[in-house]
Every structure is written in structure tokens, then in C-alpha cells.
Design a protein around this motif. Structure first.
Motif, PDB file in Angstrom:
ATOM      1  N   PRO A   5       0.849  -1.128  -0.155  1.00  0.00           N
ATOM      2  CA  PRO A   5      -0.070  -0.006   0.053  1.00  0.00           C
ATOM      3  C   PRO A   5       0.938   1.273   0.047  1.00  0.00           C
ATOM      4  O   PRO A   5       0.229   2.184  -0.205  1.00  0.00           O
ATOM      5  CB  PRO A   5      -0.861  -0.257   1.485  1.00  0.00           C
ATOM      6  N   GLU A   6       1.987   1.235   0.407  1.00  0.00           N
ATOM      7  CA  GLU A   6       3.039   2.264   0.404  1.00  0.00           C
ATOM      8  C   GLU A   6       2.984   3.006  -1.094  1.00  0.00           C
ATOM      9  O   GLU A   6       3.226   4.205  -1.123  1.00  0.00           O
ATOM     10  CB  GLU A   6       4.289   2.154   0.827  1.00  0.00           C
ATOM     11  N   GLY A   7       3.125   2.381  -2.075  1.00  0.00           N
ATOM     12  CA  GLY A   7       3.259   2.780  -3.419  1.00  0.00           C
ATOM     13  C   GLY A   7       4.582   3.013  -3.910  1.00  0.00           C
ATOM     14  O   GLY A   7       4.323   3.846  -4.816  1.00  0.00           O
ATOM     15  N   ARG A  36      -1.848   3.940   0.526  1.00  0.00           N
ATOM     16  CA  ARG A  36      -2.791   4.298  -0.371  1.00  0.00           C
ATOM     17  C   ARG A  36      -3.937   3.087  -0.529  1.00  0.00           C
ATOM     18  O   ARG A  36      -3.499   1.966  -0.671  1.00  0.00           O
ATOM     19  CB  ARG A  36      -2.265   4.497  -1.939  1.00  0.00           C
ATOM     20  N   ALA A  37      -5.112   3.471  -0.091  1.00  0.00           N
ATOM     21  CA  ALA A  37      -6.097   2.572  -0.087  1.00  0.00           C
ATOM     22  C   ALA A  37      -6.891   1.972  -1.307  1.00  0.00           C
ATOM     23  O   ALA A  37      -7.913   1.150  -1.472  1.00  0.00           O
ATOM     24  CB  ALA A  37      -7.252   3.184   0.859  1.00  0.00           C
ATOM     25  N   GLY A  38      -6.456   2.569  -2.335  1.00  0.00           N
ATOM     26  CA  GLY A  38      -7.044   2.240  -3.778  1.00  0.00           C
ATOM     27  C   GLY A  38      -7.091   0.811  -4.012  1.00  0.00           C
ATOM     28  O   GLY A  38      -8.276   0.173  -4.346  1.00  0.00           O
ATOM     29  N   ALA A  39      -5.839   0.391  -4.089  1.00  0.00           N
ATOM     30  CA  ALA A  39      -5.639  -1.072  -4.373  1.00  0.00           C
ATOM     31  C   ALA A  39      -6.541  -1.991  -3.529  1.00  0.00           C
ATOM     32  O   ALA A  39      -7.024  -3.050  -3.926  1.00  0.00           O
ATOM     33  CB  ALA A  39      -4.072  -1.409  -4.564  1.00  0.00           C
ATOM     34  N   MET A  44     -10.727  -5.873  -2.068  1.00  0.00           N
ATOM     35  CA  MET A  44     -11.951  -5.999  -1.083  1.00  0.00           C
ATOM     36  C   MET A  44     -13.401  -6.088  -2.039  1.00  0.00           C
ATOM     37  O   MET A  44     -14.099  -6.970  -1.441  1.00  0.00           O
ATOM     38  CB  MET A  44     -12.166  -5.052  -0.058  1.00  0.00           C
ATOM     39  N   GLU A  45     -13.420  -5.362  -2.966  1.00  0.00           N
ATOM     40  CA  GLU A  45     -14.630  -5.444  -3.773  1.00  0.00           C
ATOM     41  C   GLU A  45     -14.797  -6.807  -4.712  1.00  0.00           C
ATOM     42  O   GLU A  45     -15.928  -7.270  -4.607  1.00  0.00           O
ATOM     43  CB  GLU A  45     -14.742  -4.122  -4.742  1.00  0.00           C
ATOM     44  N   GLU A 131     -14.418   4.830   3.336  1.00  0.00           N
ATOM     45  CA  GLU A 131     -13.756   5.754   4.553  1.00  0.00           C
ATOM     46  C   GLU A 131     -13.172   4.951   5.660  1.00  0.00           C
ATOM     47  O   GLU A 131     -12.180   5.386   6.339  1.00  0.00           O
ATOM     48  CB  GLU A 131     -14.886   6.761   5.044  1.00  0.00           C
ATOM     49  N   GLY A 132     -13.979   3.960   6.025  1.00  0.00           N
ATOM     50  CA  GLY A 132     -13.655   3.205   7.555  1.00  0.00           C
ATOM     51  C   GLY A 132     -12.373   2.494   6.806  1.00  0.00           C
ATOM     52  O   GLY A 132     -11.415   2.143   7.687  1.00  0.00           O
ATOM     53  N   MET A 133     -12.416   1.674   5.496  1.00  0.00           N
ATOM     54  CA  MET A 133     -11.204   0.914   5.188  1.00  0.00           C
ATOM     55  C   MET A 133      -9.858   1.732   5.145  1.00  0.00           C
ATOM     56  O   MET A 133      -9.019   1.493   5.632  1.00  0.00           O
ATOM     57  CB  MET A 133     -11.534   0.342   3.883  1.00  0.00           C
ATOM     58  N   THR A 134     -10.091   3.103   4.547  1.00  0.00           N
ATOM     59  CA  THR A 134      -8.905   4.056   4.614  1.00  0.00           C
ATOM     60  C   THR A 134      -8.356   4.191   5.892  1.00  0.00           C
ATOM     61  O   THR A 134      -7.141   4.040   6.288  1.00  0.00           O
ATOM     62  CB  THR A 134      -9.080   5.231   3.910  1.00  0.00           C
ATOM     63  N   GLN A 135      -9.207   4.313   6.934  1.00  0.00           N
ATOM     64  CA  GLN A 135      -8.777   4.904   8.329  1.00  0.00           C
ATOM     65  C   GLN A 135      -8.193   3.467   9.032  1.00  0.00           C
ATOM     66  O   GLN A 135      -7.327   3.591   9.796  1.00  0.00           O
ATOM     67  CB  GLN A 135     -10.055   5.210   8.977  1.00  0.00           C
TER      68      GLN A 135
END
Length: 203
Positions: A5-7, A36-39, A44-45, A131-135
Motif C-alpha cells: 500500500p505504500e506505493g 494508499r487505499a485504492g488497490a 476487497m470489492e 472511509e472506514g477501510m482507509t482509516q
């Protein structure tokens, strides 16, 4: 499935990460960069736990989702093939100097001990909303930063709760690495000769 996630490399990302943290009222991390939470959101989706809406989808729709336009099965998204655990790995390097690819390939760095700390989270602990996943991801990396701070200060990762960390030393087999390097060199040479032969035959 492996996710970084650091990218990017810390020495390239630290300054950008700290500016982002200051702008968004987040902690400025020193030993890791903000993730970064995008990936992770995409993962998860696709293979995360089913939500209630997905669970109520008809079996026919679920069956159709497992195939692409060529009617070829691409993924089985039934419960057995979904992610159930997240393995969180924190790496501590000697003197805070990470191993680079050229060091590993060329063997220019003296032998050293690299410390890996593992934590296992059930997927049910991860929020499904963005939002919750990013946090949740931010919280893990804030914990990582504190863990690394203590490690570089004391030489040990901190223990949490009633589950003390169990250290185990893993030694790398030099013969195995030699065989792997020889294999890559030989395969590269073989591919080069094949391309040369094809080039001379066609042109």
C-alpha cells in the motif's frame, strides 16, 4: 495475493507522505509512508467478504459474474475462494538501510539480519466502506511506525497483550541462491541465442 500500500520506496515517498499528512491532519510518519487505499478497495470489492446486498443476489447472477464475455470462467467468488485473513508484515532492516535489488543480485552488501514482524487479522475486522477501510489502513501504518521506532531504539519489536512475539531465525541457503542465479543466467543466455537465431533466419 501481495499488496504494497505504500506505493513506492520510503526514501522517495517519505517527504510526499509527510506533506499529505500535514495537509490532512494526519500523523507525520518517519519509518513508513502513509498507505494508499485504492488497490485494497478493489481487492476487497472483488474477493472480500460478501455484503448483505451481494448475499441476496440470485444464484443465476452469481454464476454469470464468474464468466467473461467469452464464457470463460475467470474467478470463483464463492465463499471458499474469498479472502478470509490479512497477513500484515513489517520489515526492519539493519541500521535502517533497506536491501536493494543490486545488493542482492551482485552480492555487494555484507551478510545481515533482516527482521520481519507478522500480524494476522480476520477479514471481518476490516470495514467495507471506503472511509472506514482507509482509516483502518492508516491505523495499521501508524502502528507500524511506532513499532519500528521502538525496534530501532531497543532492537526488538514491542509485544502486545497476552500474545508475546515468538522470534524464529531463518537462515538462507547460499547454494540455493547460487543455483537460482545460475539458472537465470543460463536461461537469459539461451533466450539471447534463440533470438539471434530467429533474427538471422528471418532477416
Amino acid at each position: 495475493m501481495v499488496l504494497f500500500p505504500e506505493g513506492g520506496f520510503l526514501h522517495k515517498r517519505r517527504e510526499i507522505s509527510q506533506r499529505f499528512a500535514e495537509k490532512n491532519n494526519l500523523p507525520k510518519l518517519e519509518y513508513v509512508s502513509l498507505p494508499r487505499a485504492g488497490a485494497m478497495k478493489v481487492i476487497m470489492e472483488e474477493v472480500g467478504p460478501k455484503n448483505e446486498q451481494a448475499a441476496s443476489t440470485s444464484k443465476q447472477d452469481n454464476k454469470k459474474d464468474d464468466f467473461n464475455q467469452n464464457n470463460t470462467k475467470i474467478v470463483d467468488t464463492k465463499n471458499g475462494d474469498r479472502i478470509e485473513w490479512i497477513l500484515d508484515v513489517t520489515i526492519a532492516y539493519p541500521d535502517r538501510i533497506p536491501l536493494h535489488l543490486q545488493d542482492i543480485v551482485c552480492g555487494t552488501r555484507p551478510p545481515c539480519t533482516t527482521h520481519l514482524h507478522y500480524r494476522l487479522y480476520p477479514i471481518s475486522e476490516v470495514p467495507t466502506d471506503t472511509e472506514g477501510m482507509t482509516q483502518w489502513l492508516y491505523d495499521r501504518f501508524i502502528e507500524k511506525d511506532k513499532m519500528l521506532e521502538e525496534f530501532y531504539r531497543t532492537g526488538q519489536f514491542p509485544t502486545t497483550g497476552n500474545n508475546p512475539s515468538v522470534a524464529r531465525q531463518v537462515r538462507q541457503d547460499n547454494l540455493r541462491y547460487l543455483i537460482l542465479h545460475l539458472f537465470f543466467i543460463a536461461s537469459t543466455f539461451l533466450q539471447y541465442k534463440i533470438w539471434c537465431a530467429l533474427w538471422s533466419y528471418l532477416w
